[in-house]
Scaffold this active site. Structure first.
Site, mmCIF file in Angstrom:
data_model
loop_
_atom_site.group_PDB
_atom_site.id
_atom_site.type_symbol
_atom_site.label_atom_id
_atom_site.label_comp_id
_atom_site.label_asym_id
_atom_site.label_seq_id
_atom_site.Cartn_x
_atom_site.Cartn_y
_atom_site.Cartn_z
ATOM 1 N N ASP A 1 0.807 -1.219 0.000
ATOM 2 C CA ASP A 1 0.000 0.000 0.000
ATOM 3 C C ASP A 1 0.840 1.269 0.000
ATOM 4 O OD1 ASP A 1 -2.087 -1.754 0.162
ATOM 5 O OD2 ASP A 1 -2.969 -0.899 1.981
ATOM 6 N N HIS B 1 -5.315 9.353 0.799
ATOM 7 C CA HIS B 1 -5.328 8.453 1.953
ATOM 8 C C HIS B 1 -6.156 9.008 3.106
ATOM 9 C CE1 HIS B 1 -3.931 5.394 4.829
ATOM 10 N NE2 HIS B 1 -3.495 4.727 3.776
ATOM 11 N N HIS C 1 3.477 -2.537 3.138
ATOM 12 C CA HIS C 1 3.487 -1.152 2.692
ATOM 13 C C HIS C 1 4.786 -0.790 1.978
ATOM 14 C CE1 HIS C 1 0.376 -1.238 5.816
ATOM 15 N NE2 HIS C 1 -0.130 -0.157 5.255
ATOM 16 N N HIS D 1 -5.970 3.100 -4.152
ATOM 17 C CA HIS D 1 -5.956 3.222 -2.698
ATOM 18 C C HIS D 1 -6.344 4.633 -2.272
ATOM 19 C CE1 HIS D 1 -5.131 1.951 1.326
ATOM 20 N NE2 HIS D 1 -3.967 2.565 1.478
#
Length: 447
Positions: free
Chosen positions: A53, A108, A200, A104
């Site tokens: 991510d 964020h 990540h 994504h």
């Protein structure tokens, strides 16, 4: 007409305009399936999907990509739009090296704290950033920032074009900066067939790349194979998008692109393959054939009669029961996708068929069950009630449908009578009224 009467009549016309708009106007309504949450792939094979991510650290992203390239495995990267804009070279590496690039969000932010407009903007800006950086569309997979969502978010994300929201089976918590050994233990101790592993590529995930070799080697030794989320779940990655055209069916789309209805149903999370509508986006499996052009010169009859009887019987016996109007080659049924503004009557007239035949061929009991984008069968020949399998009580007389507008017509007639004008005068007085309104006739209008 006096000024007072005209003013009063204008008020009446406005009221009628609003009423007719509600009753007659056809507003396209598209119903989107909510995004489906997936936390694990099928458990029938020993497969694992590594996912990464964010993407805010170009250095760590490159380190992870280097390890994946060394072991020749593919993974799914859920990148933020801002990160793609800041590090387009890394986004290009993800795509060019055979990995899956998915959405994504752009910044964020927690989607549960955003408005619908902000959510659509987050999705769109990420798509835009990916397309500009890589020249390719993103995968139609979404992962919520912080894994935070509710049913309303799933509804909106589905409407935004993402049929699947991907969570995870194993959370390595690598963003907290644990040692490579800790990350390794969290994965190998909890791995199961179909596991989706969350990691990540941001500034905090300092030991993720260092943990990968031991994770990959251990799971490989246990018989696991690695792939993208889409490969593990669907067997292929979603590729291009097909926009449904009027009259198309899912079977026809699958045939045109050299795939199957089952694959399209699975990729698009369709509950009913018969319920697609014009303008709907249908995800296609990656690598499908280009849509073929229609054959301009179709093959002739493969079995023509090469030697017809040169001397037919000059006086054959007549058929004892000849068909006065034989139809050896009836016209095939056509398909039509309902458009905004259509009525069942207008569709029947356009195709030069009886309204009753249209209703019978499509089993329409209530005209309000027809909607924009619905695929109607246009019968090539008059349907037969018995062949259609309709029970006697299901067989509707056309007069049954007249009630659909009787109340509205009587209401208009009463208003006209109350102000000593005709219905025609009401309609002609205001150009905004629907001039296609059929006075004293049955009008079947779809919703």
């Amino acid at each position: 007409m006096s000024g007072r009467k005209r003013t009063t009549l204008s008020k009446v016309l406005f009221s009628i305009t609003v009423s007719l708009t509600v009753l007659i106007a056809l507003t396209p309504i598209q119903i989107y399936a909510a995004s489906q949450v997936i936390r694990q792939g099928p458990g029938d094979e020993r497969q694992v999907a590594l996912t990464f991510d964010d993407g805010y650290s170009a250095h760590i992203t490159d380190e992870v990509l280097d390890v994946l390239a060394e072991y020749e495995i593919s993974a799914t990267f859920f990148l933020n739009g801002e990160a793609i804009e800041d590090h387009p070279a890394q986004a290009r590496r993800v795509v060019n090296e055979g990995h899956e690039l998915a959405n994504h969000s752009h910044t964020h932010r927690d989607f549960t704290e955003l408005s619908a407009e902000e959510i659509f903007e987050e999705l769109y800006l990420t798509e835009k950033a990916a397309l500009e950086a890589t020249g390719q569309e993103m995968s139609r997979l979404f992962r919520a920032p912080y894994g935070s969502f509710n049913q309303e978010i799933l509804n909106l994300v589905g409407e935004g074009g993402y049929p699947y929201t991907i969570q995870w089976t194993i959370d390595t918590l690598d963003w907290q900066g644990p040692s490579p050994e800790t990350i390794y233990n969290r994965v190998v101790s909890d791995v199961v067939p179909g596991a989706i592993v969350l990691m990540h590529v941001n500034h905090e995930a300092v030991n993720t790349a260092a943990a990968l070799p031991s994770i990959i080697e251990e799971l490989t030794a246990r018989g696991y194979e690695f792939g993208t989320v889409s490969e593990m779940i669907f067997g292929t990655e979603p590729g291009e998008v097909h926009i449904v055209q009027a009259g198309e069916t899912l079977y026809g789309i699958a045939t045109d692109y050299g795939t199957t209805v089952d694959i399209l149903v699975e990729i698009n999370d369709l509950e009913d393959p018969n319920m697609i509508y014009e303008g709907q986006e249908i995800l296609l499996p990656e690598g499908v054939d280009e849509e073929p052009e229609p054959d301009p010169d179709p093959d002739p009859d493969p079995d023509p009669d090469p030697d017809p009887d040169p001397d037919p019987d000059p006086d054959p016996d007549p058929d004892p029961d000849p068909d006065p109007d034989p139809d050896p080659d009836p016209e095939p049924d056509e398909k039509y996708s309902v458009q905004a503004g259509d009525s069942l009557q207008s569709i029947a007239e356009d195709f030069e068929i009886y309204l009753e035949d249209l209703l019978i061929a499509n089993r329409i009991q209530n005209p309000r069950d027809v909607y924009v984008g619905m695929t109607l069968t246009i019968p090539g020949e008059t349907p037969d009630p018995e062949e259609e399998g309709l029970e006697e009580e299901e067989w509707l007389d056309p007069s049954d449908y007249q009630d659909s507008w009787r109340d509205a017509q009587e209401s208009i007639r009463q208003l006209a009578s109350g102000y000593s004008v005709t219905i025609e005068e009401l309609i002609n007085e205001d150009s905004q009224l629907n001039h296609n309104l059929r006075i004293d006739q049955s009008l079947i209008q779809v919703y």
